[in-house]
Design a protein around this motif. Sequence first.
Motif, PDB file in Angstrom:
ATOM      1  N   ARG A 140      39.406  23.718 -37.298  1.00 21.56           N
ATOM      2  CA  ARG A 140      40.794  23.854 -37.774  1.00 21.56           C
ATOM      3  C   ARG A 140      40.812  24.027 -39.291  1.00 21.56           C
ATOM      4  NH1 ARG A 140      41.969  19.953 -33.799  1.00 21.56           N
ATOM      5  NH2 ARG A 140      42.019  18.227 -35.277  1.00 21.56           N
ATOM      6  N   ASN A 141      39.966  23.255 -39.981  1.00 23.42           N
ATOM      7  CA  ASN A 141      39.858  23.400 -41.437  1.00 23.42           C
ATOM      8  C   ASN A 141      39.456  24.824 -41.816  1.00 23.42           C
ATOM      9  OD1 ASN A 141      40.549  20.801 -41.891  1.00 23.42           O
ATOM     10  ND2 ASN A 141      38.500  20.073 -42.437  1.00 23.42           N
ATOM     11  N   ALA A 142      38.497  25.345 -41.078  1.00 19.60           N
ATOM     12  CA  ALA A 142      38.014  26.696 -41.372  1.00 19.60           C
ATOM     13  C   ALA A 142      39.140  27.715 -41.193  1.00 19.60           C
ATOM     14  CB  ALA A 142      36.844  27.043 -40.462  1.00 19.60           C
ATOM     15  N   LEU A 143      39.891  27.535 -40.115  1.00 20.89           N
ATOM     16  CA  LEU A 143      41.002  28.451 -39.835  1.00 20.89           C
ATOM     17  C   LEU A 143      42.038  28.401 -40.960  1.00 20.89           C
ATOM     18  CD1 LEU A 143      41.743  30.251 -37.350  1.00 20.89           C
ATOM     19  CD2 LEU A 143      43.344  28.448 -36.713  1.00 20.89           C
ATOM     20  N   LEU A 144      42.369  27.170 -41.360  1.00 23.42           N
ATOM     21  CA  LEU A 144      43.348  26.980 -42.431  1.00 23.42           C
ATOM     22  C   LEU A 144      42.832  27.539 -43.751  1.00 23.42           C
ATOM     23  CD1 LEU A 144      45.014  23.480 -42.116  1.00 23.42           C
ATOM     24  CD2 LEU A 144      46.128  25.660 -42.613  1.00 23.42           C
ATOM     25  N   ALA A 145      41.538  27.355 -44.015  1.00 22.62           N
ATOM     26  CA  ALA A 145      40.951  27.861 -45.257  1.00 22.62           C
ATOM     27  C   ALA A 145      41.092  29.378 -45.315  1.00 22.62           C
ATOM     28  CB  ALA A 145      39.480  27.468 -45.343  1.00 22.62           C
ATOM     29  N   GLY A 146      40.863  30.024 -44.167  1.00 27.48           N
ATOM     30  CA  GLY A 146      41.000  31.481 -44.121  1.00 27.48           C
ATOM     31  C   GLY A 146      42.424  31.907 -44.436  1.00 27.48           C
ATOM     32  N   VAL A 147      43.396  31.194 -43.863  1.00 24.24           N
ATOM     33  CA  VAL A 147      44.801  31.544 -44.094  1.00 24.24           C
ATOM     34  C   VAL A 147      45.176  31.313 -45.558  1.00 24.24           C
ATOM     35  CG1 VAL A 147      47.175  30.937 -43.520  1.00 24.24           C
ATOM     36  CG2 VAL A 147      45.468  31.118 -41.707  1.00 24.24           C
ATOM     37  N   LEU A 148      44.750  30.181 -46.110  1.00 25.58           N
ATOM     38  CA  LEU A 148      45.086  29.871 -47.507  1.00 25.58           C
ATOM     39  C   LEU A 148      44.459  30.886 -48.459  1.00 25.58           C
ATOM     40  CD1 LEU A 148      44.804  25.981 -47.532  1.00 25.58           C
ATOM     41  CD2 LEU A 148      46.874  27.350 -47.773  1.00 25.58           C
ATOM     42  N   ALA A 149      43.205  31.236 -48.201  1.00 28.28           N
ATOM     43  CA  ALA A 149      42.546  32.227 -49.057  1.00 28.28           C
ATOM     44  C   ALA A 149      43.250  33.573 -48.939  1.00 28.28           C
ATOM     45  CB  ALA A 149      41.076  32.365 -48.675  1.00 28.28           C
ATOM     46  N   SER A 150      43.743  33.882 -47.738  1.00 25.78           N
ATOM     47  CA  SER A 150      44.376  35.178 -47.508  1.00 25.78           C
ATOM     48  C   SER A 150      45.633  35.369 -48.351  1.00 25.78           C
ATOM     49  CB  SER A 150      44.745  35.316 -46.032  1.00 25.78           C
ATOM     50  OG  SER A 150      43.586  35.351 -45.255  1.00 25.78           O
ATOM     51  N   VAL A 151      46.370  34.289 -48.578  1.00 34.71           N
ATOM     52  CA  VAL A 151      47.617  34.410 -49.345  1.00 34.71           C
ATOM     53  C   VAL A 151      47.324  34.917 -50.759  1.00 34.71           C
ATOM     54  CG1 VAL A 151      49.565  33.142 -50.287  1.00 34.71           C
ATOM     55  CG2 VAL A 151      48.782  32.656 -47.972  1.00 34.71           C
ATOM     56  N   SER A 188      49.051  43.130 -46.984  1.00 30.95           N
ATOM     57  CA  SER A 188      47.687  42.773 -47.313  1.00 30.95           C
ATOM     58  C   SER A 188      47.393  41.313 -46.939  1.00 30.95           C
ATOM     59  CB  SER A 188      47.505  43.021 -48.800  1.00 30.95           C
ATOM     60  OG  SER A 188      46.310  42.571 -49.229  1.00 30.95           O
ATOM     61  N   VAL A 189      48.380  40.427 -47.136  1.00 30.42           N
ATOM     62  CA  VAL A 189      48.218  39.032 -46.705  1.00 30.42           C
ATOM     63  C   VAL A 189      48.028  38.994 -45.188  1.00 30.42           C
ATOM     64  CG1 VAL A 189      49.373  36.796 -46.478  1.00 30.42           C
ATOM     65  CG2 VAL A 189      49.512  38.051 -48.639  1.00 30.42           C
ATOM     66  N   LEU A 190      48.862  39.770 -44.467  1.00 31.80           N
ATOM     67  CA  LEU A 190      48.758  39.797 -43.000  1.00 31.80           C
ATOM     68  C   LEU A 190      47.379  40.301 -42.549  1.00 31.80           C
ATOM     69  CD1 LEU A 190      52.220  41.114 -41.775  1.00 31.80           C
ATOM     70  CD2 LEU A 190      51.301  38.788 -41.698  1.00 31.80           C
ATOM     71  N   PHE A 191      46.936  41.385 -43.138  1.00 36.03           N
ATOM     72  CA  PHE A 191      45.620  41.933 -42.788  1.00 36.03           C
ATOM     73  C   PHE A 191      44.521  40.901 -43.056  1.00 36.03           C
ATOM     74  CE2 PHE A 191      47.320  46.395 -43.093  1.00 36.03           C
ATOM     75  CZ  PHE A 191      46.963  46.754 -41.810  1.00 36.03           C
ATOM     76  N   SER A 192      44.654  40.242 -44.207  1.00 34.08           N
ATOM     77  CA  SER A 192      43.633  39.288 -44.606  1.00 34.08           C
ATOM     78  C   SER A 192      43.573  38.115 -43.624  1.00 34.08           C
ATOM     79  CB  SER A 192      43.932  38.815 -46.019  1.00 34.08           C
ATOM     80  OG  SER A 192      42.873  38.081 -46.515  1.00 34.08           O
ATOM     81  N   VAL A 193      44.755  37.638 -43.202  1.00 28.28           N
ATOM     82  CA  VAL A 193      44.797  36.561 -42.197  1.00 28.28           C
ATOM     83  C   VAL A 193      44.140  37.044 -40.905  1.00 28.28           C
ATOM     84  CG1 VAL A 193      46.327  35.214 -40.701  1.00 28.28           C
ATOM     85  CG2 VAL A 193      46.830  35.399 -43.145  1.00 28.28           C
ATOM     86  N   LEU A 194      44.456  38.267 -40.531  1.00 29.06           N
ATOM     87  CA  LEU A 194      43.886  38.855 -39.319  1.00 29.06           C
ATOM     88  C   LEU A 194      42.357  38.912 -39.404  1.00 29.06           C
ATOM     89  CD1 LEU A 194      44.995  40.556 -36.737  1.00 29.06           C
ATOM     90  CD2 LEU A 194      44.238  42.525 -38.081  1.00 29.06           C
TER      91      LEU A 194
END
Lengths: 285, 257
Positions: A15-26, A233-239
């Motif tokens: 879950r941390n990894a998933l959240l880290a990806g989302v936070l970095a994506s922003v 770009s945020v959306l793509f990055s989250v994806l």
Amino acid sequence: MIEFLTDLASFPFLRNALLAGVLASVACGVMGSYVVARRITYIAGAISHSVLGGMGAARYCQVVLGWSWFTSLLGALAAALASALVIGLVSLRSKGREDTVIGAVWAIGMAAGIMFIFRTPGYNEDLMSYLFGNILMVTGRDLWLMAGLDLLIVGLAALFYNKFLAVCFDGEFALLRGVNVEGYYLLLLGLTALTVVLVLSVVGIVMVIALLTLPAATAGYFSRRLLGMMGLSVLFSVLFTTGGLALSYGPNLPTGATIILLAGGVYLCAAFFSQRVKARRRAGG
Amino acid sequence: MSGSTKAGRAVIELDGVTFSYNGAPVLEDITLSVGEHDFLSIVGPNGGGKTTILKLVLGLVKPAKGRVSVFGLPPEKARRRIGYMPQATALDKLFPVSVMDVVLMGRLGAGARFGFYTRADAQAAREALEKVGLAAERKRPFAELSGGEHQRVLIARALVSGPDLLLLDEPTANVDIAAETEFYRFLRDLSETMTIVLVTHDLGFVSQHVKTVACVNRRLLCHPTCDITGSMISEIYGSHVHMVQHDHGPGKGGPHD
């Protein structure tokens, strides 16, 4: 994939990894769009690689000198901001060879990092995680720090959106309208440096520029305004980060590399189809 | 008809201005005065220092010798009253901005504001785009416009701050002859309310439409009020260049007098 979803419920590190990806994506989506629009990918590359110097120095100070407060994250932040300042000042003030200075910062940072790591006793497993990232090692404390950096980056980027846009598009004109062009350009590079540090934990030093530029460049095929480019770009990055994490988990592949290959694949497809559409339009009209 | 252009007080004054770049002289001993509501064209060959004169007036470069004043002030202090259209070729044509985004940049510095532009800014930008006939294109990407349209967008950006002095660098590049006539009329109307200085290497445009001309090739070869003669043109451009005969009749002034 199914393994990823079932494990997501039971393992906090996932879950941390998933959240880290989302936070970095922003941050990545917002600042990556500036980097692509202003064509400063190589400046971002030099900043990210010079970070190895800071991380190596911090590790050395912790182990050899006993400065326990000097974490590798602090080292990374210091090195990234210092490189951004040096490159920014050179490109603004000197009429010299900007690309040479970018290359020099890039290589000197890495060399210093390797030197420090070599002189630090103990195993050098850190080097691999610095270079290629390890999203599965992100802690809860890291996440709070990432969220804080996000807030700072997005807040400043929104506050100064008009000025950044004008400085990037036509700096001379912005100067004539009374905008402090040097100050805003340095701030823009500073925010890029913070974003680089934020993204490091996800994909590592070597692949930061890819995650910074590929989502924005892909978004550029769909949106012709900077603001729209940022959102997409945020959306793509989250994806890409989420997809890469999920795809790599089951077969135990390196996550950072999976994320970048996914981003690269989608980017190449977008580029290919946009060429096709253009060619068809030309043939039709 | 010529000779009475300095009715108002001086908007721009260059007094014995010399400028060199990396040791090579670009401009030598330029003395020039532009009055209120004048419409001056500066002509000369590429590399003759025309653009540098505009940059001196904007305070972007400093003279090695001599003095520049704009509205009686040092150039940097007068910038807010100047609208500037740079050469469109200097810009990144792929940059992700809309036409409206570009024009709004002219509203920067109207106040110490943060965040996004106000409704008043957007209104001013729409009006400026209407003036240059591009109101319908305001949502289009800047990248998709033609060369001539790019220039009109940049003129709108220069006008949106409501300047008292308008500086245009090569505004007729990429513009065809029919559009040129219309464009000149547009500028002549504008010059009722502001001072205009235009830089061009396009003698065709100048010989047809413009009355007051300064010829610059490192030195000021002719003052704003004199006639352009064949010998002067060969002096500026070199002897191998000759005047193209126009169908609009000879002589200065053109069809709009």
